[in-house]
Design a protein around this motif. Structure first.
Motif, PDB file in Angstrom:
ATOM      1  N   ILE A  64       0.866  -1.175   0.000  1.00  0.00           N
ATOM      2  CA  ILE A  64       0.000   0.000   0.000  1.00  0.00           C
ATOM      3  C   ILE A  64       0.906   1.229   0.000  1.00  0.00           C
ATOM      4  N   TRP A  65       0.314   2.390  -0.198  1.00  0.00           N
ATOM      5  CA  TRP A  65       1.118   3.587   0.007  1.00  0.00           C
ATOM      6  C   TRP A  65       1.171   3.818   1.512  1.00  0.00           C
ATOM      7  N   GLY A  66       2.307   4.203   1.974  1.00  0.00           N
ATOM      8  CA  GLY A  66       2.495   4.426   3.394  1.00  0.00           C
ATOM      9  C   GLY A  66       3.253   5.711   3.636  1.00  0.00           C
ATOM     10  N   ASN A  67       3.708   5.885   4.862  1.00  0.00           N
ATOM     11  CA  ASN A  67       4.491   7.070   5.223  1.00  0.00           C
ATOM     12  C   ASN A  67       5.591   6.700   6.211  1.00  0.00           C
ATOM     13  N   GLU A  68       6.201   5.583   5.981  1.00  0.00           N
ATOM     14  CA  GLU A  68       7.249   5.111   6.875  1.00  0.00           C
ATOM     15  C   GLU A  68       8.531   5.945   6.746  1.00  0.00           C
ATOM     16  N   PHE A  69       8.856   6.352   5.506  1.00  0.00           N
ATOM     17  CA  PHE A  69      10.099   7.078   5.253  1.00  0.00           C
ATOM     18  C   PHE A  69       9.875   8.528   4.835  1.00  0.00           C
ATOM     19  N   THR A  70       8.738   8.785   4.209  1.00  0.00           N
ATOM     20  CA  THR A  70       8.364  10.135   3.785  1.00  0.00           C
ATOM     21  C   THR A  70       6.845  10.191   3.694  1.00  0.00           C
ATOM     22  N   GLN A  71       6.327  11.294   3.211  1.00  0.00           N
ATOM     23  CA  GLN A  71       4.870  11.469   3.188  1.00  0.00           C
ATOM     24  C   GLN A  71       4.160  10.310   2.491  1.00  0.00           C
TER      25      GLN A  71
END
Length: 184
Positions: A64-71
């Motif tokens: 999925i799209w996430g925000n672990e490293f950036t937006q």
């Protein structure tokens, strides 16, 4: 000695590489319920939320799209994708195992996985913020897919998006600048 970014990439890829040697049994897409599926673009599949892969050993994995490293980046996990969604967001499940692109991949062993990282920085700031933009999965039959935090909207290509797009051939991936080595 490895650099911190190299270590971060290795740690990011480690759980994804659990897929190597496995075969895909089933595939589900998750997108906003528009009343009809809108994921099937001519050159790629474009999803609001993400993709769930069930392997022949009945394990579930998802991107999925996430925000672990950036937006917005590509997030991978083992387990049930529905834990990522609230009941209010209207994620609609579409089984795509019989789609022509996936029927050529289901039952084929995964033999390689590679992530492609990109970066952004503030104007007049030399510090770069790195994140996983794309993941390539290679199959025993020579086919490959690219999973990207990418969206094509209003004739504009946009990376680092709250969207997951899947490309099924190298030429199309290259056309949209997917799988480009920006770091490492």
């Amino acid at each position: 000695m490895k650099k911190p970014l190299e270590i971060e990439i290795i740690n990011y890829e480690k759980p994804i590489k659990e897929l190597i040697g496995k075969t895909i049994f089933d595939v589900n897409y998750y997108e906003i319920d528009y009343g009809e599926p809108l994921w099937n673009e001519t050159e790629f599949h474009s999803l609001d939320y993400g993709i769930e892969i069930i392997t022949s050993d009945k394990n579930a994995y998802y991107f999925i799209w996430g925000n672990e490293f950036t937006q917005y980046d590509v997030k991978f996990r083992k387990g049930n994708i529905s834990t990522e969604f609230s009941n209010e967001n209207g994620a609609k499940k579409h089984n795509v195992k019989d789609n022509q692109n996936w029927s050529e991949l289901c039952g084929k062993k995964i033999i390689g996985i590679e992530s492609f990282w990109s970066y952004w920085s503030l104007i007049n700031d030399k510090k770069r913020k790195y994140y996983p933009q794309d993941v390539r999965i290679e199959f025993e039959n020579g086919k490959e897919i690219w999973i990207s935090a990418f969206e094509f909207r209003d004739n504009t290509m946009m990376q680092m998006q709250d969207h997951i797009t899947i490309f099924f051939d190298k030429e199309t991936a290259e056309k949209y600048k997917i799988g480009i080595k920006n770091v490492g």
